[in-house]
Design a protein around this motif. Structure first.
Motif, mmCIF file in Angstrom:
data_model
loop_
_atom_site.group_PDB
_atom_site.id
_atom_site.type_symbol
_atom_site.label_atom_id
_atom_site.label_comp_id
_atom_site.label_asym_id
_atom_site.label_seq_id
_atom_site.Cartn_x
_atom_site.Cartn_y
_atom_site.Cartn_z
ATOM 1 N N HIS A 177 -48.959 -3.711 32.109
ATOM 2 C CA HIS A 177 -50.252 -3.617 32.781
ATOM 3 C C HIS A 177 -50.578 -2.168 33.130
ATOM 4 O O HIS A 177 -51.718 -1.730 33.018
ATOM 5 N N ALA A 178 -49.563 -1.418 33.535
ATOM 6 C CA ALA A 178 -49.759 0.002 33.837
ATOM 7 C C ALA A 178 -49.688 0.862 32.586
ATOM 8 O O ALA A 178 -50.087 2.028 32.605
ATOM 9 N N GLY A 179 -49.154 0.297 31.489
ATOM 10 C CA GLY A 179 -49.064 1.043 30.237
ATOM 11 C C GLY A 179 -47.997 2.105 30.233
ATOM 12 O O GLY A 179 -48.178 3.174 29.642
ATOM 13 N N VAL A 180 -46.839 1.817 30.887
ATOM 14 C CA VAL A 180 -45.759 2.796 30.913
ATOM 15 C C VAL A 180 -44.439 2.131 30.535
ATOM 16 O O VAL A 180 -44.200 0.960 30.828
ATOM 17 N N GLY A 181 -43.600 2.917 29.877
ATOM 18 C CA GLY A 181 -42.224 2.532 29.638
ATOM 19 C C GLY A 181 -41.331 3.216 30.641
ATOM 20 O O GLY A 181 -41.683 4.263 31.208
ATOM 21 N N MET A 182 -40.123 2.637 30.851
ATOM 22 C CA MET A 182 -39.223 3.143 31.878
ATOM 23 C C MET A 182 -37.804 3.209 31.356
ATOM 24 O O MET A 182 -37.302 2.276 30.727
ATOM 25 N N LEU A 183 -37.159 4.337 31.616
ATOM 26 C CA LEU A 183 -35.768 4.565 31.224
ATOM 27 C C LEU A 183 -34.999 5.148 32.397
ATOM 28 O O LEU A 183 -35.573 5.845 33.243
ATOM 29 N N PRO A 184 -33.680 4.907 32.448
ATOM 30 C CA PRO A 184 -32.867 5.593 33.458
ATOM 31 C C PRO A 184 -32.661 7.044 33.063
ATOM 32 O O PRO A 184 -32.606 7.375 31.871
ATOM 33 N N ARG A 185 -32.573 7.913 34.045
ATOM 34 C CA ARG A 185 -32.278 9.320 33.764
ATOM 35 C C ARG A 185 -30.804 9.499 33.431
ATOM 36 O O ARG A 185 -30.422 10.348 32.636
ATOM 37 N N LEU A 197 -47.126 4.101 27.173
ATOM 38 C CA LEU A 197 -47.051 3.195 26.028
ATOM 39 C C LEU A 197 -48.273 3.394 25.139
ATOM 40 O O LEU A 197 -49.391 3.498 25.628
ATOM 41 N N ARG A 198 -48.026 3.454 23.839
ATOM 42 C CA ARG A 198 -49.118 3.530 22.855
ATOM 43 C C ARG A 198 -48.737 2.626 21.688
ATOM 44 O O ARG A 198 -48.240 3.087 20.664
ATOM 45 N N PRO A 199 -48.925 1.309 21.843
ATOM 46 C CA PRO A 199 -48.438 0.362 20.833
ATOM 47 C C PRO A 199 -49.061 0.594 19.457
ATOM 48 O O PRO A 199 -50.265 0.842 19.331
ATOM 49 N N PHE A 200 -48.225 0.478 18.444
ATOM 50 C CA PHE A 200 -48.697 0.601 17.064
ATOM 51 C C PHE A 200 -47.672 -0.047 16.145
ATOM 52 O O PHE A 200 -46.559 -0.399 16.557
ATOM 53 N N LEU A 201 -48.054 -0.205 14.898
ATOM 54 C CA LEU A 201 -47.179 -0.778 13.881
ATOM 55 C C LEU A 201 -46.554 0.332 13.056
ATOM 56 O O LEU A 201 -47.268 1.128 12.427
ATOM 57 N N ALA A 256 -43.966 2.653 21.790
ATOM 58 C CA ALA A 256 -44.165 4.101 21.917
ATOM 59 C C ALA A 256 -43.284 4.817 20.910
ATOM 60 O O ALA A 256 -42.215 4.324 20.536
ATOM 61 N N GLN A 257 -43.735 6.005 20.485
ATOM 62 C CA GLN A 257 -42.927 6.843 19.590
ATOM 63 C C GLN A 257 -43.438 8.271 19.635
ATOM 64 O O GLN A 257 -44.649 8.515 19.581
ATOM 65 N N GLY A 258 -42.522 9.217 19.730
ATOM 66 C CA GLY A 258 -42.884 10.609 19.571
ATOM 67 C C GLY A 258 -42.878 10.990 18.108
ATOM 68 O O GLY A 258 -42.173 10.386 17.297
ATOM 69 N N ASP A 259 -43.697 11.978 17.722
ATOM 70 C CA ASP A 259 -43.633 12.483 16.352
ATOM 71 C C ASP A 259 -42.206 12.904 16.044
ATOM 72 O O ASP A 259 -41.580 13.636 16.805
ATOM 73 N N GLY A 260 -41.691 12.434 14.922
ATOM 74 C CA GLY A 260 -40.327 12.742 14.518
ATOM 75 C C GLY A 260 -39.403 11.558 14.635
ATOM 76 O O GLY A 260 -38.549 11.348 13.806
ATOM 77 N N GLU A 261 -39.534 10.773 15.711
ATOM 78 C CA GLU A 261 -38.681 9.597 15.961
ATOM 79 C C GLU A 261 -37.208 9.963 15.762
ATOM 80 O O GLU A 261 -36.470 9.328 15.023
ATOM 81 N N VAL A 262 -36.759 10.997 16.471
ATOM 82 C CA VAL A 262 -35.531 11.702 16.109
ATOM 83 C C VAL A 262 -34.246 10.907 16.260
ATOM 84 O O VAL A 262 -33.259 11.171 15.568
ATOM 85 N N ALA A 263 -34.208 9.920 17.170
ATOM 86 C CA ALA A 263 -32.942 9.237 17.431
ATOM 87 C C ALA A 263 -32.626 8.139 16.429
ATOM 88 O O ALA A 263 -31.540 7.568 16.473
ATOM 89 N N LEU A 264 -33.539 7.822 15.560
ATOM 90 C CA LEU A 264 -33.510 6.782 14.539
ATOM 91 C C LEU A 264 -34.605 5.766 14.808
ATOM 92 O O LEU A 264 -35.379 5.453 13.931
ATOM 93 N N THR A 265 -34.630 5.198 16.026
ATOM 94 C CA THR A 265 -35.762 4.344 16.364
ATOM 95 C C THR A 265 -36.460 4.920 17.592
ATOM 96 O O THR A 265 -35.917 5.780 18.290
ATOM 97 N N ALA A 266 -37.668 4.427 17.851
ATOM 98 C CA ALA A 266 -38.366 4.768 19.090
ATOM 99 C C ALA A 266 -38.320 3.536 19.977
ATOM 100 O O ALA A 266 -37.373 2.764 19.919
#
Length: 371
Positions: A177-185, A197-201, A256-266
């Motif tokens: 609803h807020a359009g955010v993802g959350m991760l532990p530091r 969040l920016r959902p896409f295929l 969500a995904q950053g350009d590059g998707e460096v870790a293998l997946t986003a």
């Protein structure tokens, strides 16, 4: 198989609104669920595949997609157990993900890709040489969580990560609803990192010519796993038709995904999408875009030609060539002037560097040409 993390009270998912198969589908919508009968796992459609749905050009279809994260062999191939480790209750795990994970003989873990593909969809009248356009009209999260994975031998730093002996799958919560993802530091710590969040295929494509289903990981002229994060709601992907009917498909849903998707997946997570399928016949397509050899994305603001290659430098060169050809065909721009314009005014972004075939895309402002 990854060691089971200890349940963390900060990871318990309580957000309602799980979009199980068939739940809350709009009245009157043409709906394609992600059942085992409507999906491929690890391979993309080819010319010999049979459409699971046939539509007229201009038709919108509501399509369920299933993320591969949480159902793979190295995650136990049991999404109820995998997500339960993170506090996700059974009724918040998708029934179609459970069905696909339990299906036998559909995927060879040693030779097939990870992605679940919904389709293919035939578009009446589509023939090789035409252009099939897939527009993402709507993208709804089906669950309030996702996974970001790094596996040995993959990613931008394959010799450095993962740092331990096990593959790493990071659970990520989402406030849809807020359009955010959350991760532990810090691993195991309280969530205090948020991102939009920016959902896409990640996967949109048409069937490849020939009788062999392509591996789901490397993208190609048919589209597939192009992972261009500009393809959010309202954006379109133009694809050169390879086989009669086009046989279009979708998969690899992202939150969500950053350009590059460096870790293998986003942030991989299941979506319910509404896709419109349009068809441009060959002569009109040539006049509008020139001879397109591969995927061409389009947003309200940008034309987005692409370049693909196993070598990133060559992917950049292919993208520049595609951009020059597009400017010449669409706007009559002299190639030398187009090359100069691209250098002065266009950003060339790395789509992804983790899918064996690397991707680069350019953002050409349509407003610069009066559109």
């Amino acid at each position: 198989m990854n060691p089971a993390p200890e349940p963390d009270s900060a990871q318990v998912v309580t957000t309602p609104g799980i979009l199980q198969p068939g739940v809350d589908v709009p009245d009157g919508a043409l709906y394609l669920p992600a059942t085992a009968a409507h999906t491929l796992w690890g391979r993309l459609p080819c010319a010999t595949d049979v459409a699971v749905l046939t539509v007229e050009p201009g038709t919108e279809v509501v399509i369920d997609t299933v993320s591969h994260e949480g159902i793979l062999d190295d995650q136990g191939r049991d999404p109820v157990a995998f997500f339960g480790q993170h506090g996700v209750p059974r009724d918040a795990v998708l029934d179609d993900a459970i069905e696909i994970a339990a299906s036998e003989g559909r995927r060879d873990a040693g030779s097939d890709g990870p992605h679940v593909i919904t389709g293919p969809v035939a578009v009446t009248g589509a023939e090789p040489g035409d252009l099939l356009t897939m527009t993402l009209v709507r993208a709804e999260p089906r669950v309030p969580y996702g996974v970001i994975s790094n596996r040995h031998g993959r990613g931008a730093l394959p010799d450095e990560f993962p740092q331990g002996v096990m593959n790493v799958s990071v659970f990520a919560a989402a406030d849809v609803h807020a359009g955010v993802g959350m991760l532990p530091r810090v691993a195991g710590g309280e969530r205090d990192v948020t991102f939009p969040l920016r959902p896409f295929l990640g996967i949109m494509g048409v069937a490849a010519a020939g009788s062999s289903r392509p591996h789901s990981v490397p993208p190609g002229p048919f589209g597939g796993n192009i992972d261009i994060n500009l393809l959010v709601e309202g954006a379109s992907l133009h694809l050169p038709v390879q086989v009669p009917g086009g046989l279009a498909y979708v998969g690899d849903p992202h939150f969500a995904q950053g350009d590059g998707e460096v870790a293998l997946t986003a942030m991989e997570a299941s979506l319910r999408v509404t896709v419109r399928f349009d068809l441009t016949k060959r002569d009109e397509a040539l006049a509008a875009f020139g001879a397109i050899a591969g995927p061409l994305a389009e947003t309200a603001e940008y034309l987005v030609p692409t370049g693909l290659s196993e070598d990133l430098d060559e992917a950049v060169r292919n993208c520049v060539r595609a951009a020059i050809d597009l400017l010449h065909a669409r706007y009559g721009m002299d190639p030398d002037l187009a090359y100069a314009y691209l250098s002065a005014a266009t950003d060339f972004d790395i789509s992804q560097v983790v899918d064996l075939v690397k991707g680069v895309h350019a953002r050409i402002r349509k407003a610069d040409f009066g559109e």
